[in-house]
Design a protein around this motif. Structure first.
Motif, PDB file in Angstrom:
ATOM      1  N   CYS A 213      13.990  18.292 -26.770  1.00 14.25           N
ATOM      2  CA  CYS A 213      12.853  17.547 -26.250  1.00 14.25           C
ATOM      3  C   CYS A 213      11.575  18.054 -26.919  1.00 14.25           C
ATOM      4  N   ASN A 215       8.702  17.777 -25.914  1.00 17.15           N
ATOM      5  CA  ASN A 215       7.732  18.198 -24.899  1.00 17.15           C
ATOM      6  C   ASN A 215       8.051  19.570 -24.323  1.00 17.15           C
ATOM      7  N   CYS A 216       9.337  19.862 -24.097  1.00 19.10           N
ATOM      8  CA  CYS A 216       9.658  21.134 -23.412  1.00 19.10           C
ATOM      9  C   CYS A 216      10.764  21.937 -24.091  1.00 19.10           C
ATOM     10  N   CYS A 235      14.592  13.338 -20.490  1.00 21.49           N
ATOM     11  CA  CYS A 235      14.593  14.770 -20.247  1.00 21.49           C
ATOM     12  C   CYS A 235      14.149  15.039 -18.807  1.00 21.49           C
ATOM     13  N   CYS A 237      11.968  16.959 -17.824  1.00 19.38           N
ATOM     14  CA  CYS A 237      10.517  17.156 -17.728  1.00 19.38           C
ATOM     15  C   CYS A 237       9.766  15.832 -17.565  1.00 19.38           C
ATOM     16  N   PHE A 239       9.796  13.387 -19.929  1.00 21.94           N
ATOM     17  CA  PHE A 239       9.691  12.719 -21.231  1.00 21.94           C
ATOM     18  C   PHE A 239      10.901  11.814 -21.413  1.00 21.94           C
TER      19      PHE A 239
HETATM   20 ZN   LIG Z   1      11.479  17.813 -21.835  1.00 26.16          ZN
END
Ligand SMILES: [Zn+2]
Length: 476
Positions: A213, A215-216, A235, A237, A239
């Motif tokens: 991911c 983002n994370c 995901c 998170c 996203f």
């Molecule tokens: Zn993520």
């Protein structure tokens, strides 16, 4: 801004060099730009941009498909606008050379970025001030730039910088690719972001293992894979793959053509509103990855079309007349050679290799084949890992491993890893000499016991792939 004497000298020197070059037969395509930047400095490139481009510029970047997408955008825009362009040689020198070559309404520039230091994406953004940046996709490719290893994270960051400081304008991203989607997500506050993607059930690819991911950094969950990392993902998170504004809703592939439907609504700068697109296209059977290139270029054109009422007709009249000639020189191609089907061309990252293999397998319809695999170099283990995943997925009947770059030792090492994985393979060392590599690839093809031979991996685009193709085609 007052134009300095230095600027005037740099511009006329650059222009002079350009005129002189018209009489040269080979080389130096980007030299006038180089001269301009040497005299005037990259920090003053904006003066030339403002001087030469009336409406604005479009930059196209990504890992794969840049050249084809840029070529399609240039063709489409050239029908309505006066365009200056740079394609294939995707450096700042080529871009500057294009600016010197003529003044135009719109500048369309392919811009490849391997790393921040050499690509200077933030400076290019600041100086060119593009009205539009188009992202094709981002996957791991040659991570070593001039001997320095570059992480995939830095590679993504370099591509991000090309649009990061844009205050307005349009950013066009591939919704099916998590890395380009993430760039789009972060631009939504100050730009119009347009997502393009697939919405078809009949196109699916095997999973390529873990995709992190953006983002994370946790592994993404895919519910569908269209092509390598492109698919429907999400995901924990939050996203996830966004709903595309414009999508391919139908794909039907036959031996001689591909029929597709593009549907959606995109923002058009001239009407300042969303305009509908709904068009059926008939394309040459040039592979799924080129459908992404068609979609990216059609989307870009729809955003700037001055006649949105005629958008469907205009797209159809262009794409329905495409041939294989649209593809760049090192491109993957399937040819008939001495009773064999031979698929060959560059595939120097996992994504490209998979696209080539899929196109070849579609053509030979699961008959047995030999795969001549041309390996990456030292410090390109990540590329090898991605290649290996793809090769394991396809599990060719027989594999001949040859060195694709400088090191023969590392090619042997990659071969040994493949053998350990249980692949049916042999190693065929060829020293680093283009002439020898070309001749040996041809010999291997001739003596292959298989009627179908796939040759792809790493190698010099023009000096190796294009030459081998040329020789096989002329020795039928
Ligand atoms: Zn993520």
């Amino acid at each position: 801004m007052a134009k300095t004497l230095k600027y005037k000298i740099a511009k006329s020197m650059g222009k002079l060099t350009y005129k002189g070059l018209k009489y040269l037969l080979t080389g130096g395509k980007a030299y006038p730009g180089y001269i301009y930047l040497r005299i005037n400095g990259v920090d003053n490139l904006n003066t030339l941009v403002k001087d030469q481009i009336k409406t604005g510029s479009i930059l196209i970047t990504g890992t794969n498909g840049k050249t084809t997408t840029t070529t399609m955008i240039i063709d489409l825009f050239s029908r309505d606008f006066n365009v200056t362009k740079s394609v294939d040689n995707n450096t700042i020198y080529a871009l500057t050379t294009a600016l010197l070559s003529k003044s135009a309404d719109i500048g369309i520039f392919e811009y490849g970025i391997r790393d921040i230091k050499h690509g200077q994406p933030h400076i290019v953004q600041k100086q060119v001030q593009p009205m539009c940046v188009v992202y094709t996709n981002i996957s791991r490719e040659h991570t070593q730039v001039l001997g320095v290893k570059n992480s995939f994270k830095d590679y993504i960051k370099a591509k991000t910088l090309l649009s990061k400081d844009m205050k307005d304008g349009i950013v066009i991203v591939n919704a099916d690719d998590p890395n380009t989607t993430y760039i789009g997500n972060n631009k939504e506050d100050n730009c119009t972001v347009i997502y393009y993607g697939f919405d078809v059930d009949n196109i699916s690819d095997k999973s390529i293992g873990e995709v992190l991911c953006p983002n994370c950094d946790k592994p993404l969950t895919y519910t569908h894979n269209f092509m390598n990392q492109r698919g429907i993902y999400e995901c924990d998170c939050g996203f996830k793959r966004p709903e595309p504004d414009i999508k391919v809703t139908h794909i039907d592939i036959t031996d001689t053509q591909m029929n597709i439907t593009i549907e959606g609504n995109v923002y058009n700068v001239n009407t300042q509103s969303k305009i509908p697109v709904n068009v059926d296209l008939t394309l040459p059977p040039f592979g799924i990855y080129n459908i992404y290139n068609v979609l990216a270029s059609a989307t870009t054109y729809a955003c700037y079309s001055e006649t949105p009422d005629e958008i469907n007709e205009k797209l159809a009249s262009y794409y329905n007349n495409l041939t294989f000639n649209i593809l760049p020189p090192g491109r993957f191609e399937i040819i008939d050679y001495q009773n064999k089907k031979v698929g060959l061309g560059q595939g120097d990252n996992g994504d490209a290799l998979n696209a080539n293999a899929n196109l070849f397998l579609q053509e030979i319809k699961s008959k047995p084949y030999e795969f001549i695999y041309s390996t990456p170099d030292v410090n390109e283990e990540e590329i090898f890992k991605d290649h290996l995943e793809v090769i394991k997925n396809h599990n060719p009947d027989f594999i001949t491993v040859i060195p694709g770059r400088v090191s023969v030792d590392i090619a042997r090492n990659y071969y040994e890893q493949m053998k350990k994985e249980g692949l049916n393979c042999t190693f065929y060392p060829i020293e680093y000499d283009f002439e020898k590599r070309i001749n040996e690839i041809i010999k291997l093809t001739q003596k292959s016991e298989y009627d179908n031979v796939l040759i792809t991996g790493c190698g010099e685009e023009q000096a190796v792939w294009d030459d081998v193709k040329h020789k096989l085609k002329n020795d039928l």
